[in-house]
Design a protein around this motif. Structure first.
Motif, mmCIF file in Angstrom:
data_model
loop_
_atom_site.group_PDB
_atom_site.id
_atom_site.type_symbol
_atom_site.label_atom_id
_atom_site.label_comp_id
_atom_site.label_asym_id
_atom_site.label_seq_id
_atom_site.Cartn_x
_atom_site.Cartn_y
_atom_site.Cartn_z
ATOM 1 N N VAL A 1 0.852 -1.183 0.000
ATOM 2 C CA VAL A 1 0.000 0.000 0.000
ATOM 3 C C VAL A 1 0.887 1.233 0.000
ATOM 4 C CG1 VAL A 1 -1.789 1.267 1.222
ATOM 5 C CG2 VAL A 1 -1.793 -1.233 1.247
ATOM 6 N N SER A 2 0.665 2.099 -0.958
ATOM 7 C CA SER A 2 1.484 3.304 -1.074
ATOM 8 C C SER A 2 1.247 4.238 0.102
ATOM 9 C CB SER A 2 1.152 4.030 -2.388
ATOM 10 O OG SER A 2 1.825 5.268 -2.436
ATOM 11 N N GLN A 3 2.311 4.763 0.673
ATOM 12 C CA GLN A 3 2.208 5.700 1.788
ATOM 13 C C GLN A 3 2.618 7.113 1.355
ATOM 14 O OE1 GLN A 3 0.997 4.818 4.714
ATOM 15 N NE2 GLN A 3 0.789 2.650 4.163
ATOM 16 N N SER A 4 2.621 7.380 0.047
ATOM 17 C CA SER A 4 3.111 8.658 -0.454
ATOM 18 C C SER A 4 2.191 9.815 -0.099
ATOM 19 C CB SER A 4 3.287 8.586 -1.973
ATOM 20 O OG SER A 4 2.052 8.275 -2.599
ATOM 21 N N SER B 1 0.428 12.416 2.001
ATOM 22 C CA SER B 1 0.800 13.011 3.286
ATOM 23 C C SER B 1 -0.333 12.952 4.292
ATOM 24 C CB SER B 1 1.234 14.471 3.076
ATOM 25 O OG SER B 1 0.169 15.217 2.477
ATOM 26 N N ASN B 2 -1.560 12.724 3.828
ATOM 27 C CA ASN B 2 -2.711 12.637 4.721
ATOM 28 C C ASN B 2 -2.873 11.192 5.176
ATOM 29 O OD1 ASN B 2 -5.290 12.453 5.890
ATOM 30 N ND2 ASN B 2 -6.048 14.173 4.643
ATOM 31 N N PRO B 3 -2.662 10.903 6.482
ATOM 32 C CA PRO B 3 -2.756 9.516 6.964
ATOM 33 C C PRO B 3 -4.115 8.885 6.693
ATOM 34 C CG PRO B 3 -1.747 10.933 8.614
ATOM 35 C CD PRO B 3 -2.287 11.835 7.546
ATOM 36 N N ASP B 4 -5.177 9.677 6.768
ATOM 37 C CA ASP B 4 -6.505 9.108 6.558
ATOM 38 C C ASP B 4 -6.687 8.674 5.112
ATOM 39 O OD1 ASP B 4 -9.072 8.480 7.786
ATOM 40 O OD2 ASP B 4 -9.889 9.953 6.381
ATOM 41 N N ASN B 5 -6.133 9.439 4.180
ATOM 42 C CA ASN B 5 -6.213 9.044 2.775
ATOM 43 C C ASN B 5 -5.461 7.739 2.529
ATOM 44 O OD1 ASN B 5 -7.748 11.259 2.173
ATOM 45 N ND2 ASN B 5 -6.044 12.483 1.350
ATOM 46 N N LEU C 1 -8.441 -1.702 9.964
ATOM 47 C CA LEU C 1 -8.238 -0.301 9.594
ATOM 48 C C LEU C 1 -9.522 0.512 9.726
ATOM 49 C CD1 LEU C 1 -5.926 -0.779 6.471
ATOM 50 C CD2 LEU C 1 -5.273 0.039 8.750
ATOM 51 N N GLY C 2 -10.549 -0.103 10.331
ATOM 52 C CA GLY C 2 -11.768 0.638 10.645
ATOM 53 C C GLY C 2 -12.872 0.544 9.618
ATOM 54 N N ALA D 1 -7.056 4.217 1.250
ATOM 55 C CA ALA D 1 -6.513 3.523 0.082
ATOM 56 C C ALA D 1 -6.215 2.064 0.416
ATOM 57 C CB ALA D 1 -5.249 4.228 -0.398
ATOM 58 N N ALA D 2 -5.677 1.838 1.616
ATOM 59 C CA ALA D 2 -5.384 0.467 2.038
ATOM 60 C C ALA D 2 -6.673 -0.332 2.202
ATOM 61 C CB ALA D 2 -4.594 0.484 3.340
#
Length: 463
Positions: free
Chosen positions: A41-44, A46-50, A89-90, A54-55
């Motif tokens: 899963v890309s972590q690029s 900067s918004n953790p929620d985004n 992840l909720g 995505a994950a």
């Protein structure tokens, strides 16, 4: 000892043996890279929620692919794994999916209590699918103490949100787990079998090295019993008739190949193809449509999958019993556990080859129905259609000489239920006569064409 008593003992033995095996789905396997492919899963962002969303999207999409077998082999274990990752992840929909898989025991252990807890989480956050299943838990006593008021509360909330299954369940007068007739049947079997359970050891399995399969040909009557997903509760019982005949003589399995018909109360007739295995009758390429509590107005298609019945005999009696594993291509999942127990009511002695095989009055059989004495009047059944039939059945036949005729329907235990006679003597020719037997019960009958000096017979099935 009566055949019914033997059948009851046989059913009890298998309930605690064969059926339990069917009910135990594969336990959840701990995640490992050797079992589940790594998902990057890309972590690029900067918004953790985004990044979390995505994950979730990737995990959920993979879970659905494995659950539905979409472009991959269907794998409920992997579906569970990815739903769990998304749930951690909720993702509320994935939490519901975990409850669904635990409810049915698909890809993980069957656990109503855990399923109810997961459904409760979704129900309190306003998810209509979780509300529906949480209502089912309350209504059936699955993971919650049975309570009709709590069931109606959650089912009504789901129905108000437009969940159709909840509307249908509210219209049902009783829950799935309330079939008193089915429960009574199993209690009777239990009570009848306990005092003399050791008698079961007197059964002699039919050996695979039999020269042919004639020993099991004939008509069988009994029950098909359905359990809930846990295999603990009886939810339905229906009468079942099974007709077994010799298969295609040209087949490579001519000595073990069998065909026949499966006629279940309230379901379509299934055309069977089977082979005689080691102490078992194994079905293949067989499907039919049946109804259950959740599809009361629409029959669902099921394929026989890994369906094998144990074959036993005692004295002159032959019994078939065991678990039936079916799969619904419409629901894309296996059926609830099913168990079958049958006793043979009449034998074909290996001579029948199909439903239109005929038998002369003196008991000899051939493909034309002719008597051995060529000087007598003879008759030949050319076609019986449709077979199975619903309201009427047509009989096409040929007479070799003038004769009056009478066409009769007999039950397999020797009771005539319908008769239609010709208007006077018929000349030597071909004729078609249509029978409309009215309100007779569904099942297998003997159609008998009686003429001057003899008769010919064929099996017919009334739906």
């Amino acid at each position: 000892m009566s055949n019914i008593s033997i059948l009851k003992r046989l059913l009890l033995k298998n309930i605690y043996g064969t059926l339990i095996c069917l009910c135990c789905y594969c336990p959840y396997k701990a995640a490992s890279q050797s079992i589940h492919p790594v998902v990057t899963v890309s972590q690029s962002d900067s918004n953790p929620d985004n990044a979390r969303l995505a994950a979730v999207k990737k995990y959920y999409a993979l879970a659905l692919r494995y659950k539905d077998g979409d472009s991959v082999a269907q794998d409920f274990d992997k579906a569970y794994y990815y739903f769990e990752k998304a749930s951690e992840l909720g993702d509320a929909q994935s939490t519901y999916a975990l409850g669904y898989l635990h409810y049915k025991g698909l890809g993980t252990t069957q656990d109503y209590e855990l399923a109810a807890r997961l459904f409760r989480q979704g129900a309190y956050t306003g998810r209509e699918n979780s509300m529906y299943f949480y209502g089912l838990c309350w209504r059936n006593g699955y993971g919650e103490e049975q309570n009709e008021d709590s069931a109606k509360y959650w089912l009504t909330k789901a129905a108000d949100l437009g969940y159709k299954q909840a509307v249908w369940e509210l219209q049902a007068k009783t829950p799935e787990n309330s079939n008193n007739d089915a429960k009574k049947l199993v209690r009777q079997i239990h009570n009848a079998a306990l005092p003399q359970e050791a008698v079961l050891n007197q059964f002699i399995p039919v050996k695979a090295e039999l020269p042919d399969s004639s020993v099991i040909q004939g008509d069988y009557e009994g029950y098909i019993i359905q359990y809930d997903w846990s295999g603990k509760y009886v939810v339905s019982s229906k009468k079942l008739h099974l007709s077994i005949e010799a298969g295609d003589a040209s087949s490579s399995a001519a000595n073990t190949g069998l065909s026949g018909q499966w006629l279940e109360e309230g379901a379509d007739t299934a055309i069977l193809h089977a082979t005689l295995g080691k102490d078992s009758l194994v079905f293949a390429d067989t499907k039919y449509r049946r109804k259950d509590h959740y599809s009361i107005n629409r029959a669902v298609t099921y394929n026989f999958r890994d369906a094998a019945l144990s074959l036993v005999r005692k004295d002159d009696s032959v019994f078939l019993a065991g678990s039936i594993n079916m799969f619904s291509p419409e629901r894309n999942e296996p059926s609830k556990p099913l168990f079958v127990a049958l006793v043979r009511t009449s034998a074909d002695n290996g001579n029948a080859t199909n439903n239109n095989t005929t038998k002369t009055k003196d008991g000899s059989k051939d493909s034309t129905g002719k008597n051995n004495n060529s000087n007598q009047i003879t008759a030949k059944l050319l076609q019986v259609y449709p077979n199975p039939f619903r309201t009427q059945v047509s009989v096409k036949f040929e007479l070799s000489a003038p004769s009056n005729i009478d066409v009769q329907l007999w039950t397999i235990d020797g009771k005539m239920v319908y008769s239609k006679s010709s208007d006077g003597i018929l000349n030597a020719s071909q004729y078609t006569i249509t029978l409309r037997p009215g309100n007779i019960a569904g099942g297998t009958y003997i159609l008998r064409l009686v003429y001057q000096g003899g008769s010919v017979e064929a099996k017919v099935i009334k739906k």
